[in-house]
Design a protein around this motif. Structure first.
Motif, PDB file in Angstrom:
ATOM      1  N   VAL A 127     135.076  10.436 135.787  1.00 63.38           N
ATOM      2  CA  VAL A 127     135.454   9.755 137.019  1.00 63.38           C
ATOM      3  C   VAL A 127     134.336   8.807 137.430  1.00 63.38           C
ATOM      4  CG1 VAL A 127     134.561  11.614 138.520  1.00 63.38           C
ATOM      5  CG2 VAL A 127     136.359  10.146 139.371  1.00 63.38           C
ATOM      6  N   LYS A 128     134.758   7.644 137.983  1.00 56.69           N
ATOM      7  CA  LYS A 128     133.769   6.706 138.534  1.00 56.69           C
ATOM      8  C   LYS A 128     133.897   6.743 140.043  1.00 56.69           C
ATOM      9  CE  LYS A 128     133.462   3.259 134.888  1.00 56.69           C
ATOM     10  NZ  LYS A 128     133.898   1.928 134.465  1.00 56.69           N
ATOM     11  N   ILE A 129     132.765   6.772 140.729  1.00 56.20           N
ATOM     12  CA  ILE A 129     132.778   6.822 142.193  1.00 56.20           C
ATOM     13  C   ILE A 129     131.881   5.714 142.712  1.00 56.20           C
ATOM     14  CG2 ILE A 129     132.139   8.216 144.214  1.00 56.20           C
ATOM     15  CD1 ILE A 129     132.851  10.687 142.547  1.00 56.20           C
ATOM     16  N   ASN A 130     132.410   4.984 143.715  1.00 49.15           N
ATOM     17  CA  ASN A 130     131.579   3.982 144.369  1.00 49.15           C
ATOM     18  C   ASN A 130     131.643   4.210 145.874  1.00 49.15           C
ATOM     19  OD1 ASN A 130     131.016   1.424 145.821  1.00 49.15           O
ATOM     20  ND2 ASN A 130     130.463   0.779 143.760  1.00 49.15           N
ATOM     21  N   GLY A 131     130.491   4.490 146.445  1.00 50.51           N
ATOM     22  CA  GLY A 131     130.427   4.853 147.869  1.00 50.51           C
ATOM     23  C   GLY A 131     130.092   3.688 148.782  1.00 50.51           C
ATOM     24  N   SER A 132     130.129   2.450 148.257  1.00 55.64           N
ATOM     25  CA  SER A 132     129.716   1.312 149.105  1.00 55.64           C
ATOM     26  C   SER A 132     130.756   0.978 150.156  1.00 55.64           C
ATOM     27  CB  SER A 132     129.443   0.083 148.233  1.00 55.64           C
ATOM     28  OG  SER A 132     130.650  -0.340 147.639  1.00 55.64           O
ATOM     29  N   THR A 133     131.992   1.445 149.943  1.00 58.64           N
ATOM     30  CA  THR A 133     133.071   1.045 150.852  1.00 58.64           C
ATOM     31  C   THR A 133     133.390   2.129 151.897  1.00 58.64           C
ATOM     32  OG1 THR A 133     134.513   1.857 149.095  1.00 58.64           O
ATOM     33  CG2 THR A 133     134.250  -0.533 149.253  1.00 58.64           C
ATOM     34  N   ILE A 134     132.511   3.106 152.031  1.00 55.12           N
ATOM     35  CA  ILE A 134     132.781   4.187 152.998  1.00 55.12           C
ATOM     36  C   ILE A 134     132.784   3.616 154.419  1.00 55.12           C
ATOM     37  CG2 ILE A 134     131.796   6.300 154.016  1.00 55.12           C
ATOM     38  CD1 ILE A 134     131.030   7.126 151.163  1.00 55.12           C
ATOM     39  N   THR A 135     133.851   3.962 155.152  1.00 57.44           N
ATOM     40  CA  THR A 135     133.986   3.406 156.499  1.00 57.44           C
ATOM     41  C   THR A 135     133.948   4.501 157.543  1.00 57.44           C
ATOM     42  OG1 THR A 135     136.345   3.590 156.085  1.00 57.44           O
ATOM     43  CG2 THR A 135     135.375   1.379 155.884  1.00 57.44           C
ATOM     44  N   ASN A 136     133.960   5.746 157.075  1.00 62.60           N
ATOM     45  CA  ASN A 136     134.204   6.840 157.989  1.00 62.60           C
ATOM     46  C   ASN A 136     133.293   8.006 157.614  1.00 62.60           C
ATOM     47  OD1 ASN A 136     135.429   8.686 159.589  1.00 62.60           O
ATOM     48  ND2 ASN A 136     137.463   8.540 158.663  1.00 62.60           N
ATOM     49  N   VAL A 137     132.514   8.510 158.562  1.00 64.70           N
ATOM     50  CA  VAL A 137     131.649   9.655 158.214  1.00 64.70           C
ATOM     51  C   VAL A 137     132.271  10.960 158.697  1.00 64.70           C
ATOM     52  CG1 VAL A 137     129.504   8.341 158.145  1.00 64.70           C
ATOM     53  CG2 VAL A 137     130.255   9.376 160.317  1.00 64.70           C
ATOM     54  N   SER A 138     133.563  10.893 159.059  1.00 64.11           N
ATOM     55  CA  SER A 138     134.236  12.068 159.593  1.00 64.11           C
ATOM     56  C   SER A 138     135.295  12.545 158.589  1.00 64.11           C
ATOM     57  CB  SER A 138     134.875  11.677 160.932  1.00 64.11           C
ATOM     58  OG  SER A 138     135.730  12.681 161.343  1.00 64.11           O
ATOM     59  N   VAL A 139     135.130  13.762 158.129  1.00 64.30           N
ATOM     60  CA  VAL A 139     136.019  14.300 157.087  1.00 64.30           C
ATOM     61  C   VAL A 139     137.176  15.052 157.749  1.00 64.30           C
ATOM     62  CG1 VAL A 139     136.124  15.825 155.074  1.00 64.30           C
ATOM     63  CG2 VAL A 139     134.059  14.491 155.523  1.00 64.30           C
ATOM     64  N   ASP A 140     138.370  14.893 157.216  1.00 65.22           N
ATOM     65  CA  ASP A 140     139.554  15.517 157.802  1.00 65.22           C
ATOM     66  C   ASP A 140     139.606  17.030 157.542  1.00 65.22           C
ATOM     67  OD1 ASP A 140     142.271  14.062 158.804  1.00 65.22           O
ATOM     68  OD2 ASP A 140     142.640  16.075 157.983  1.00 65.22           O
ATOM     69  N   TYR A 141     140.107  17.770 158.522  1.00 63.37           N
ATOM     70  CA  TYR A 141     140.226  19.235 158.396  1.00 63.37           C
ATOM     71  C   TYR A 141     141.116  19.637 157.217  1.00 63.37           C
ATOM     72  CZ  TYR A 141     141.150  24.096 159.544  1.00 63.37           C
ATOM     73  OH  TYR A 141     141.266  25.452 159.484  1.00 63.37           O
ATOM     74  N   GLU A 142     142.088  18.782 156.935  1.00 66.56           N
ATOM     75  CA  GLU A 142     143.016  19.008 155.822  1.00 66.56           C
ATOM     76  C   GLU A 142     142.266  19.396 154.538  1.00 66.56           C
ATOM     77  OE1 GLU A 142     146.520  19.479 154.395  1.00 66.56           O
ATOM     78  OE2 GLU A 142     146.078  19.102 156.512  1.00 66.56           O
ATOM     79  N   PHE A 143     141.135  18.749 154.297  1.00 69.46           N
ATOM     80  CA  PHE A 143     140.388  18.986 153.058  1.00 69.46           C
ATOM     81  C   PHE A 143     139.507  20.219 153.163  1.00 69.46           C
ATOM     82  CE2 PHE A 143     141.227  14.421 153.335  1.00 69.46           C
ATOM     83  CZ  PHE A 143     142.051  14.315 152.224  1.00 69.46           C
ATOM     84  N   ILE A 144     138.838  20.332 154.300  1.00 70.81           N
ATOM     85  CA  ILE A 144     137.876  21.438 154.429  1.00 70.81           C
ATOM     86  C   ILE A 144     138.612  22.778 154.415  1.00 70.81           C
ATOM     87  CG2 ILE A 144     137.723  21.562 156.964  1.00 70.81           C
ATOM     88  CD1 ILE A 144     134.610  21.479 154.962  1.00 70.81           C
ATOM     89  N   LYS A 145     139.856  22.781 154.896  1.00 66.56           N
ATOM     90  CA  LYS A 145     140.557  24.065 154.872  1.00 66.56           C
ATOM     91  C   LYS A 145     140.963  24.439 153.448  1.00 66.56           C
ATOM     92  CE  LYS A 145     145.371  23.182 155.884  1.00 66.56           C
ATOM     93  NZ  LYS A 145     146.210  22.455 156.771  1.00 66.56           N
ATOM     94  N   LYS A 146     141.058  23.450 152.585  1.00 67.31           N
ATOM     95  CA  LYS A 146     141.406  23.750 151.190  1.00 67.31           C
ATOM     96  C   LYS A 146     140.176  24.098 150.366  1.00 67.31           C
ATOM     97  CE  LYS A 146     145.516  20.889 150.743  1.00 67.31           C
ATOM     98  NZ  LYS A 146     145.739  19.475 150.469  1.00 67.31           N
ATOM     99  N   ILE A 147     139.052  23.456 150.643  1.00 67.76           N
ATOM    100  CA  ILE A 147     137.827  23.796 149.889  1.00 67.76           C
ATOM    101  C   ILE A 147     136.631  23.824 150.820  1.00 67.76           C
ATOM    102  CG2 ILE A 147     138.118  23.205 147.451  1.00 67.76           C
ATOM    103  CD1 ILE A 147     137.045  20.408 148.221  1.00 67.76           C
ATOM    104  N   ARG A 148     136.030  24.990 150.886  1.00 69.40           N
ATOM    105  CA  ARG A 148     134.816  25.156 151.687  1.00 69.40           C
ATOM    106  C   ARG A 148     133.737  24.171 151.267  1.00 69.40           C
ATOM    107  NH1 ARG A 148     132.665  29.206 154.380  1.00 69.40           N
ATOM    108  NH2 ARG A 148     130.650  28.882 153.399  1.00 69.40           N
ATOM    109  N   ALA A 149     133.677  23.912 149.964  1.00 66.81           N
ATOM    110  CA  ALA A 149     132.559  23.121 149.456  1.00 66.81           C
ATOM    111  C   ALA A 149     132.597  21.675 149.924  1.00 66.81           C
ATOM    112  CB  ALA A 149     132.512  23.194 147.941  1.00 66.81           C
TER     113      ALA A 149
END
Ligand code: UD1
Length: 430
Positions: A72-94
């Protein structure tokens, strides 16, 4: 709902290829957003947990490009949001690794508090203590951890207990702090070392990972990298115990034998032969297995993530074994399910006493968490008759193509989603 249906009794034989380490991948994928340049990650396991984290990373604005199943290739230059949705955290603690990664890069992160987990209460106070020590404020607002800082400053941090997650999260944030950080009583797990190596390949300056004192000299920014994740020691160990429980002979390939030493030692104690090669191990289990005692400990001790698998195996050995869990308080949920398969297992506090019964018998059981699920599959492979494992969604969180790899070793196991398919399987194997 998907389930596994298994006809047990076949000794596993042949070769199996181990995927990249899930727990290393989760931290490395989060850390990959810490540079604005493109990072290529190789040997990534294609499992539910890593896929959910990739979605979370995309959701905050990063570009995620799947090159193929394991790259997988990841590019973090376009991140616009430092707030992660609960939808994800409830699926994976990590997804809490996004706290350290975003705080390090943007000096601001908002990640919902991880909810309860079914292996016991799992606080993250040590992660937060580390962020505070680096000069960040940490508040809980509307169910989320909000952490921010004008500037992160290196610090001397003594962890109250050995925590893999806290060690990695602090290491990530401190990589982009000014000055030096020392983490004492750090976790020494192979994936802590892997994450440190990855951060270093992006230009971080981390020394001592793999010992209990990690020293980090903060750098201004991180740059692009290409990195291959280490093999999954828990997936490897699971196949090693599956070989033992079925009295099989399996070559487990693409492993780092050093990472498997605690598992290998226990297999030898119970009467298996384990041959080590450069990047593979062969487990040969001929005849009866013997009892042993085991206590889970931080690395290099016996891993808590391998506790259910050894218990399922010991249920088929001769004599009385004692399994002590010292990391998580509620990790014996599979015991009642194993009892339904004829195991003689009694849980008292953090200890399970197992009187080996030789042969288990197939039953309908349910996975309560990832490793418990793997243990029930091992029990089913070793048992006489048919076992149905419900709730395999937990198993799919961490094992890539589990049933396919097991079939390659001669197991009769299928993933099914209806009672009709179970009937078809029964007819086919009877
Ligand atoms: C990681 C692994 C998990 C493994 C565990 C122990 C990942 C994604 N998960 O989980 O599979 O079982 O290591 O090897 O890598 N604790 C606190 N406060 C904290 C942090 C931890 O009290 O702030 C306690 C926990 O409740 C537990 C112990 O410390 O009793 C170890 O936990 P930790 O090493 O942090 O586990 P995780 O990183 O969550």
């Amino acid at each position: 709902m998907e389930r596994y249906v298994i006809k047990g009794g076949n000794p596993l034989a042949g070769e199996v290829e181990i995927a990249g380490a899930k727990n290393a991948a989760l931290a490395i994928l989060a850390a990959a957003i810490m540079t604005d340049e493109t990072v290529l990650i190789e040997n990534m396991p294609d499992v539910r947990d890593t896929n959910v984290l990739l979605e979370a990373i995309q959701e905050i604005g990063a570009i995620v490009e799947r090159v193929d199943k394991s790259r997988v290739k990841i590019n973090g230059s376009t991140i616009t949001n430092v707030s992660v949705d609960y939808e994800f955290i409830k699926k994976i603690r990590a997804s809490y690794y996004l706290l350290g990664a975003l705080l390090g890069k943007y000096k601001h992160a908002e990640v919902p508090l991880p909810g309860g987990c079914n292996i016991g209460s799992r606080p993250i106070d040590q992660h937060l203590k580390g962020f505070r020590a680096l000069g960040a404020s940490v508040e809980i607002r509307h169910g989320a951890i909000v952490t921010q800082a004008e500037k992160l400053r290196g610090s001397h941090i003594f962890l109250d207990m050995v925590s893999v997650g806290a060690t990695i999260n602090i290491m990530m944030a401190a990589s982009l702090a000014s000055g030096r950080t020392i983490i004492e009583n750090a976790a020494r797990e192979p994936h802590v070392v892997d994450v440190a190596n990855f951060l270093n390949s992006m230009g971080a300056n981390i020394k001592g990972a793999g010992t209990d004192v990690i020293r980090i000299k903060g750098v201004e920014k991180l740059h692009k990298a290409e990195y291959s994740i280490i093999p999954d020691q828990i997936e490897a160990g699971t196949f090693m115990f599956a070989a033992a429980a079925t009295r099989g002979d399996v070559l487990v390939k693409n492993v780092i034998p050093k990472h498997l030493e605690a598992t290998t030692a226990k297999l030898e104690e119970i009467g298996c032969e384990v041959k080590e090669f450069d990047d593979s191990v062969r487990v040969i289990a001929a005849g009866n297995l013997r009892r042993t005692h085991v206590k889970t400990l931080p690395y290099p001790g016996y891993p808590t993530d391998m506790q259910p698998q050894i218990a399922a195996t010991l249920a088929t050995a001769t004599g009385t074994s004692i399994v002590t869990e010292s990391i998580f308080e509620n990790r014996f949920k599979y015991a009642d399910e194993l009892s339904r398969m004829g195991a003689n297992i009694k849980v008292e506090g953090n200890t399970a006493i197992i009187d080996g019964v030789g042969r288990l018998t197939g039953a309908r059981v349910s996975a309560s968490d990832l490793r418990a699920g793997a243990a029930l599959v091992i029990a089913g492979l070793a048992a006489e008759g048919i076992t149905i494992v419900d709730d395999i969604v937990y198993i799919q969180r961490g094992y890539e193509d589990f049933e396919v790899k097991l079939r390659g070793l001669g197991a009769e196991i299928e993933k099914v989603s209806s009672e009709k398919e179970i009937q078809k399987f029964r007819l086919r194997v009877s």
